[in-house]
Write a protein that holds these residues in place. Structure first.
Motif, PDB file in Angstrom:
ATOM      1  N   LEU A 155       0.911  -1.251  -0.033  1.00 49.08           N
ATOM      2  CA  LEU A 155      -0.001   0.052  -0.024  1.00 49.08           C
ATOM      3  C   LEU A 155       1.079   1.116  -0.145  1.00 49.08           C
ATOM      4  O   LEU A 155       1.730   1.450   0.760  1.00 49.08           O
ATOM      5  CB  LEU A 155      -1.012  -0.082   1.417  1.00 49.08           C
ATOM      6  N   ILE A 156       0.519   1.917  -0.902  1.00 46.92           N
ATOM      7  CA  ILE A 156       1.381   3.181  -1.187  1.00 46.92           C
ATOM      8  C   ILE A 156       0.699   4.736  -0.606  1.00 46.92           C
ATOM      9  O   ILE A 156      -0.348   4.823  -1.172  1.00 46.92           O
ATOM     10  CB  ILE A 156       1.782   3.627  -2.386  1.00 46.92           C
ATOM     11  N   ILE A 157       1.189   5.396   0.396  1.00 43.50           N
ATOM     12  CA  ILE A 157       0.234   6.521   0.822  1.00 43.50           C
ATOM     13  C   ILE A 157       0.908   7.886   0.401  1.00 43.50           C
ATOM     14  O   ILE A 157       1.882   8.200   0.436  1.00 43.50           O
ATOM     15  CB  ILE A 157       0.306   6.425   2.464  1.00 43.50           C
ATOM     16  N   GLY A 158       0.097   8.241  -0.802  1.00 41.67           N
ATOM     17  CA  GLY A 158       0.454   9.434  -1.340  1.00 41.67           C
ATOM     18  C   GLY A 158       0.602   8.902  -2.814  1.00 41.67           C
ATOM     19  O   GLY A 158       1.487   8.394  -3.432  1.00 41.67           O
ATOM     20  N   ALA A 159       0.001   9.705  -3.626  1.00 50.02           N
ATOM     21  CA  ALA A 159       0.103   9.375  -5.198  1.00 50.02           C
ATOM     22  C   ALA A 159       0.773  10.648  -5.872  1.00 50.02           C
ATOM     23  O   ALA A 159       0.098  11.085  -7.111  1.00 50.02           O
ATOM     24  CB  ALA A 159      -1.186   9.226  -5.712  1.00 50.02           C
ATOM     25  N   GLY A 160       1.710  11.258  -5.169  1.00 48.37           N
ATOM     26  CA  GLY A 160       2.404  12.407  -5.962  1.00 48.37           C
ATOM     27  C   GLY A 160       3.523  11.673  -6.809  1.00 48.37           C
ATOM     28  O   GLY A 160       3.342  10.456  -7.274  1.00 48.37           O
ATOM     29  N   PRO A 161       4.547  12.420  -7.291  1.00 52.75           N
ATOM     30  CA  PRO A 161       5.714  11.881  -8.157  1.00 52.75           C
ATOM     31  C   PRO A 161       6.305  10.664  -7.322  1.00 52.75           C
ATOM     32  O   PRO A 161       6.627   9.596  -8.121  1.00 52.75           O
ATOM     33  CB  PRO A 161       6.560  13.010  -8.438  1.00 52.75           C
ATOM     34  N   ALA A 162       6.624  10.673  -5.986  1.00 45.08           N
ATOM     35  CA  ALA A 162       7.222   9.808  -5.425  1.00 45.08           C
ATOM     36  C   ALA A 162       6.525   8.360  -5.217  1.00 45.08           C
ATOM     37  O   ALA A 162       6.818   7.446  -5.758  1.00 45.08           O
ATOM     38  CB  ALA A 162       7.642  10.063  -4.035  1.00 45.08           C
ATOM     39  N   GLY A 163       4.993   8.695  -5.111  1.00 46.90           N
ATOM     40  CA  GLY A 163       4.192   7.410  -4.897  1.00 46.90           C
ATOM     41  C   GLY A 163       3.856   6.741  -6.237  1.00 46.90           C
ATOM     42  O   GLY A 163       4.090   5.437  -6.392  1.00 46.90           O
ATOM     43  N   LEU A 164       3.892   7.615  -7.189  1.00 45.43           N
ATOM     44  CA  LEU A 164       3.431   7.094  -8.799  1.00 45.43           C
ATOM     45  C   LEU A 164       4.595   6.394  -9.217  1.00 45.43           C
ATOM     46  O   LEU A 164       4.540   5.082  -9.663  1.00 45.43           O
ATOM     47  CB  LEU A 164       3.127   7.955  -9.608  1.00 45.43           C
ATOM     48  N   ALA A 165       6.076   6.749  -8.787  1.00 48.51           N
ATOM     49  CA  ALA A 165       7.270   5.960  -9.377  1.00 48.51           C
ATOM     50  C   ALA A 165       7.350   4.798  -8.633  1.00 48.51           C
ATOM     51  O   ALA A 165       7.733   3.580  -9.233  1.00 48.51           O
ATOM     52  CB  ALA A 165       8.268   7.082  -9.287  1.00 48.51           C
ATOM     53  N   ALA A 166       7.255   4.898  -7.346  1.00 48.31           N
ATOM     54  CA  ALA A 166       7.430   3.598  -6.564  1.00 48.31           C
ATOM     55  C   ALA A 166       6.248   2.436  -6.953  1.00 48.31           C
ATOM     56  O   ALA A 166       6.726   1.373  -7.003  1.00 48.31           O
ATOM     57  CB  ALA A 166       7.018   4.009  -4.852  1.00 48.31           C
ATOM     58  N   ALA A 167       5.009   2.870  -7.236  1.00 51.33           N
ATOM     59  CA  ALA A 167       4.198   1.873  -7.698  1.00 51.33           C
ATOM     60  C   ALA A 167       4.378   1.308  -8.856  1.00 51.33           C
ATOM     61  O   ALA A 167       4.166   0.064  -9.020  1.00 51.33           O
ATOM     62  CB  ALA A 167       2.989   2.747  -7.585  1.00 51.33           C
ATOM     63  N   ILE A 168       4.879   2.129  -9.880  1.00 50.73           N
ATOM     64  CA  ILE A 168       5.255   1.519 -11.204  1.00 50.73           C
ATOM     65  C   ILE A 168       6.295   0.561 -11.194  1.00 50.73           C
ATOM     66  O   ILE A 168       6.454  -0.535 -11.615  1.00 50.73           O
ATOM     67  CB  ILE A 168       5.541   2.900 -12.201  1.00 50.73           C
ATOM     68  N   SER A 169       7.249   0.932 -10.292  1.00 47.45           N
ATOM     69  CA  SER A 169       8.519   0.164 -10.147  1.00 47.45           C
ATOM     70  C   SER A 169       8.077  -1.178  -9.377  1.00 47.45           C
ATOM     71  O   SER A 169       8.677  -2.251 -10.071  1.00 47.45           O
ATOM     72  CB  SER A 169       9.562   0.863  -9.225  1.00 47.45           C
ATOM     73  N   ALA A 170       7.392  -1.411  -8.252  1.00 47.77           N
ATOM     74  CA  ALA A 170       6.858  -2.363  -7.489  1.00 47.77           C
ATOM     75  C   ALA A 170       6.374  -3.192  -8.617  1.00 47.77           C
ATOM     76  O   ALA A 170       6.455  -4.558  -8.618  1.00 47.77           O
ATOM     77  CB  ALA A 170       6.041  -1.968  -6.448  1.00 47.77           C
ATOM     78  N   LYS A 171       5.289  -2.831  -9.252  1.00 47.40           N
ATOM     79  CA  LYS A 171       4.562  -3.532 -10.332  1.00 47.40           C
ATOM     80  C   LYS A 171       5.451  -4.057 -11.435  1.00 47.40           C
ATOM     81  O   LYS A 171       5.507  -5.413 -11.730  1.00 47.40           O
ATOM     82  CB  LYS A 171       3.614  -2.570 -11.126  1.00 47.40           C
ATOM     83  N   LYS A 172       6.403  -3.451 -11.996  1.00 44.83           N
ATOM     84  CA  LYS A 172       7.368  -4.040 -13.042  1.00 44.83           C
ATOM     85  C   LYS A 172       8.144  -4.880 -12.278  1.00 44.83           C
ATOM     86  O   LYS A 172       8.803  -5.700 -12.935  1.00 44.83           O
ATOM     87  CB  LYS A 172       8.173  -2.779 -13.611  1.00 44.83           C
ATOM     88  N   ASN A 173       8.526  -4.918 -10.998  1.00 42.68           N
ATOM     89  CA  ASN A 173       9.400  -5.820 -10.321  1.00 42.68           C
ATOM     90  C   ASN A 173       8.777  -7.060  -9.917  1.00 42.68           C
ATOM     91  O   ASN A 173       9.115  -7.706  -9.199  1.00 42.68           O
ATOM     92  CB  ASN A 173      10.267  -5.343  -9.363  1.00 42.68           C
ATOM     93  N   GLY A 174       7.246  -7.381 -10.417  1.00 46.66           N
ATOM     94  CA  GLY A 174       6.732  -8.484 -10.106  1.00 46.66           C
ATOM     95  C   GLY A 174       5.461  -8.488  -8.908  1.00 46.66           C
ATOM     96  O   GLY A 174       4.929  -9.418  -8.782  1.00 46.66           O
TER      97      GLY A 174
END
Length: 433
Positions: free
Chosen positions: A6-25
């Motif tokens: 769960l990522i709290i905050g969908a600014g540039p940091a949260g979006l990049a972290a979510a995308i990276s986590a998704k791409k890494n499985g």
């Protein structure tokens, strides 16, 4: 459902972290955002200058955010907007499950279980109350960020005659923006003897528009009853105390405060996460994990960045490391503290947790800031008398974050020495035997 992250905050940091986590499985990922759309503070930053490092092109804030919003949609990452996170309960045991309590008007009260949490809540502005500026409480006193939102999102001009206290980047950018909208920016005041903003913003926002920057000067009184009518300013001595004989009255109807940002960590305080006294953010290791297992942090909630490109790089790392944590659960074999040395204000990360299957293909990136403006210096990373890395710098400013890289083989050489790694800035005279 038990979420992977769960990522709290969908600014540039949260979006990049979510995308990276998704791409890494990771599959079960959700972003929780209290605003009514993802993008964070970038949505009100309509000036250009974003993306020069990451995309190698110049973008506005909404353009930069839009690229990550679009990629998150393509990856089918779930985002809940207008959702306020109320608290986090940390899990116990070897493989803890954390509970996140959130609320919105559609789903009501939600209690969500997750293996990991990424805090990407950004930062808040320091207000007049934190500065203890004497005077009455009239209208016309804004933080630079709130004035930026009024002007760029809502279309309201905050005032006609403006004095800006603090030379942070938002204050510099607002000096230019207000001038372009027809307001008169009388001056920008800075209590230190150097600007707190990027050098390019001083040139593009102040010098190009003939807006004076007065260093070692502050506001000592705000005047006005219903609306600000003026301020009394004064030069300060070496101890930042006003000099009485330099008092000067400046007529204005608006005061903008650009006096620093504080990482937003209200959710972490009840958990007992270890915080850095200098950055006000959590202490993290090189994988952006806090002192609580399974809780990570990235972006401005860790420390204030100058460029969103650096926020993105840091958050991509956090997302990748969260995926590794969920899939491998690496156990650390040793921990090495990272500490600040001469003329260094802070370092991030604050420790190195080595694991048996550590990825040694990439260098360890350490971010740091200087305490003053220094020229022709050497930046040295060392453990005791053993030098790990060295870089030459023509000029270092406190307003510009710096990065030094240490090869992982150098780190592995000292893992059993029980010595901290110190980052120091050495002047030429320090290096003379």
């Amino acid at each position: 459902m038990i979420y992977d992250c769960l990522i709290i905050g969908a600014g540039p940091a949260g979006l990049a972290a979510a995308i990276s986590a998704k791409k890494n499985g990771l599959e079960n990922i959700m972003l929780l955002e209290r605003d009514n759309r993802p993008g964070g503070i970038l949505l009100q930053c309509i000036h250009n200058g974003f993306g020069l490092h990451y995309f190698s092109e110049e973008l506005t804030g909404p353009e930069y955010a839009g690229r990550f919003v679009k990629e998150a949609e393509e990856l089918k990452i779930q985002v809940k907007v207008s959702t306020m996170v109320l608290q986090i309960e940390k899990g116990e045991g070897e493989n803890p499950l954390h509970k996140v309590t959130a609320i919105n008007s559609k789903d009501g009260l939600m209690i969500l279980e997750t293996k990991t949490v990424i805090i990407s809540t950004g930062c808040r502005e320091r207000t007049r109350g934190a500065l203890l500026i004497p005077g009455s409480r009239p209208s016309g006193i804004f933080t630079a960020g709130s004035a930026q939102r009024f002007l760029n999102i809502d279309g309201y001009l905050p005032g006609k005659k403006v004095v800006i206290l603090g030379s942070g980047d938002i204050g510099l950018i607002m000096a230019r923006r207000l001038t372009l909208e027809g307001a008169e920016v009388k001056m920008v005041l800075e209590i230190m003897n150097y600007s707190a903003g990027l050098a390019r913003n001083i040139t593009q926002c102040l010098e190009n528009f003939n807006i004076p920057l007065r260093t070692k000067t502050t506001i000592v009184q705000i005047h006005g009853k219903d609306r600000v009518t003026g301020v009394t300013i004064a030069s300060v001595d070496d101890h930042r105390q006003p000099i009485p004989e330099t008092y000067e009255y400046v007529e204005c109807d608006t005061v903008l405060l650009s006096v620093g940002l504080i990482p937003e960590n209200e959710l972490l305080n009840p958990l007992g996460v270890n915080l850095d006294a200098v950055t006000s953010g959590p202490l993290v290791n090189q994988r952006m994990e806090t002192s609580i297992k399974g809780i990570f942090a990235c972006g401005n909630s860790v420390h204030v960045h100058d460029l969103v490109d650096f926020v993105t790089e840091e958050s991509l790392l956090a997302g990748k490391c969260v995926a590794e944590y969920v899939n491998k659960r690496c156990e650390k074999i040793s921990s090495i503290p990272l500490v600040r040395g001469n003329r260094v204000r802070y370092v991030v990360p604050q420790k190195i947790d080595l694991s048996a299957d550590e990825d040694k293909s990439e260098n360890l990136r350490i971010m740091y800031r200087s305490t003053e403006v220094y020229r022709s210096v050497s930046v040295i990373a060392c453990a005791g008398q053993k030098e790990l890395a060295r870089q030459k710098k023509r000029i270092i400013r406190p307003g510009e974050m710096q990065i030094i890289e240490i090869p992982y083989e150098k780190i592995m050489e000292i893992k059993d020495m029980a010595l901290p790694v110190t980052i120091s800035i050495e002047l030429p005279e320090d290096l003379i035997d």
